[in-house]
Structures are given as C-alpha cells and as structure tokens.
Scaffold this motif. Structure first.
Motif, short mmCIF file in Angstrom:
data_model
loop_
_atom_site.label_atom_id
_atom_site.label_comp_id
_atom_site.label_asym_id
_atom_site.label_seq_id
_atom_site.Cartn_x
_atom_site.Cartn_y
_atom_site.Cartn_z
N LYS A 10 0.87 -1.17 0.00
CA LYS A 10 0.00 0.00 0.00
C LYS A 10 0.91 1.22 0.00
N LEU A 11 0.52 2.23 -0.73
CA LEU A 11 1.34 3.43 -0.82
C LEU A 11 1.53 4.07 0.55
N ASP A 12 0.53 3.96 1.42
CA ASP A 12 0.70 4.53 2.75
C ASP A 12 1.82 3.84 3.52
N LEU A 13 2.03 2.54 3.28
CA LEU A 13 3.13 1.81 3.89
C LEU A 13 4.46 2.44 3.48
N LEU A 14 4.61 2.75 2.20
CA LEU A 14 5.85 3.33 1.73
C LEU A 14 6.03 4.76 2.23
N SER A 30 8.17 11.38 -3.09
CA SER A 30 8.04 10.64 -4.35
C SER A 30 9.41 10.23 -4.88
N LYS A 31 10.36 11.15 -4.82
CA LYS A 31 11.71 10.88 -5.32
C LYS A 31 12.40 9.77 -4.51
N VAL A 32 12.29 9.85 -3.18
CA VAL A 32 12.93 8.84 -2.32
C VAL A 32 12.31 7.46 -2.55
N ILE A 33 10.99 7.39 -2.65
CA ILE A 33 10.33 6.10 -2.90
C ILE A 33 10.79 5.54 -4.24
N SER A 34 10.84 6.36 -5.25
CA SER A 34 11.29 5.92 -6.56
C SER A 34 12.74 5.42 -6.51
N GLU A 35 13.61 6.18 -5.86
CA GLU A 35 15.02 5.79 -5.76
C GLU A 35 15.21 4.51 -4.97
N GLN A 36 14.51 4.41 -3.83
CA GLN A 36 14.70 3.25 -2.97
C GLN A 36 14.07 1.98 -3.53
N THR A 37 13.18 2.12 -4.49
CA THR A 37 12.61 0.93 -5.15
C THR A 37 13.22 0.72 -6.53
N MET A 48 -0.49 9.96 -5.02
CA MET A 48 0.14 10.10 -3.71
C MET A 48 -0.57 11.09 -2.80
N TYR A 49 -0.99 12.24 -3.33
CA TYR A 49 -1.56 13.26 -2.46
C TYR A 49 -2.89 12.85 -1.81
N PRO A 50 -3.78 12.15 -2.49
CA PRO A 50 -4.98 11.68 -1.77
C PRO A 50 -4.62 10.76 -0.59
N VAL A 51 -3.57 9.95 -0.75
CA VAL A 51 -3.13 9.09 0.35
C VAL A 51 -2.58 9.95 1.49
N ILE A 52 -1.78 10.95 1.15
CA ILE A 52 -1.23 11.86 2.16
C ILE A 52 -2.36 12.57 2.90
N TYR A 53 -3.34 13.09 2.17
CA TYR A 53 -4.45 13.80 2.81
C TYR A 53 -5.24 12.89 3.73
#
Length: 113
Positions: A10-14, A30-37, A48-53
């Motif tokens: 789930k994106l919230d997990l990341l 977004s950049k860190v998630i992309s780099e780390q995966t 991503m933003y709806p999950v953040i909200y």
C-alpha cells in the motif's frame, strides 16, 4: 489490524516508512520512494496526495509549511499514531509476503499460520 487491499503493498506503507526517518515534502517523498525501489514504484502526484491527505485526516501524519528560497514547501511529519499504524502495516505486509511465498515456492515456509 490494518485494512487489506488487492495490492502487494500500500502506498501509505511506503510513505510512512520513508517519513519515519525524517520529515519530507511531497516531491521529496516521491523521489525517495522511486530511488529506494530502483524505479519499480514511482508515485504520481495524483495518486500520492490523496493518500497523504487521508493520512493527515486520520491523524497519522501532520503537515507544516516552511519557506525555502521564497518558495513555500509543505513538509509531512510522522506522528506517534502513525508509527503504530505503520507497525500494523508492516506486520500485515510481512504476513502477506510469507503466505504468497508459501504458494509461489511450494510451501517451503511451513511455519505460517
């Protein structure tokens, strides 16, 4: 117990996993998630933003604005409730991966429930 979805993660997990290390703003997350995966997960802002909200609404993270070079950036901070929720998500994820491995690898992990 955290809610299950049809996805392996789930994106919230990341997002919460990244925020446990330090406060970050959206593009940085977004950049860190992309780099780390290694580019396997590249969160789009519209996803991503709806999950953040939702995480803010649920009290798992908070936001604060900092002005950097005349540019306002909204940073996100992991709260104690978010740390607890993250732990639930990690446990659920680990269980899911274990059960999938049982199927994929022919029951090699017999210590499952």
């Amino acid at each position: 117990m955290a809610k299950y979805s049809n996805y392996l993660f789930k994106l919230d997990l990341l997002i919460l996993s990244v925020l446990k290390h330090k406060d970050m703003y959206g593009y940085e997350l977004s950049k860190v998630i992309s780099e780390q995966t290694n580019g396997y997960v590249v969160p789009k802002h519209g996803t991503m933003y709806p999950v953040i909200y939702k995480l803010i609404e649920d009290g798992y993270i908070t936001s604060h604005t900092i002005v950097v070079k005349n540019k306002a950036r909204v940073y996100y901070h992991l709260e104690d409730e978010g740390k607890e929720y993250l732990q639930q998500l990690v446990e659920d994820y680990d269980n899911l991966v274990l059960q999938i491995n049982n199927i994929v690898h022919g029951g090699e992990n017999n210590d499952s429930k």
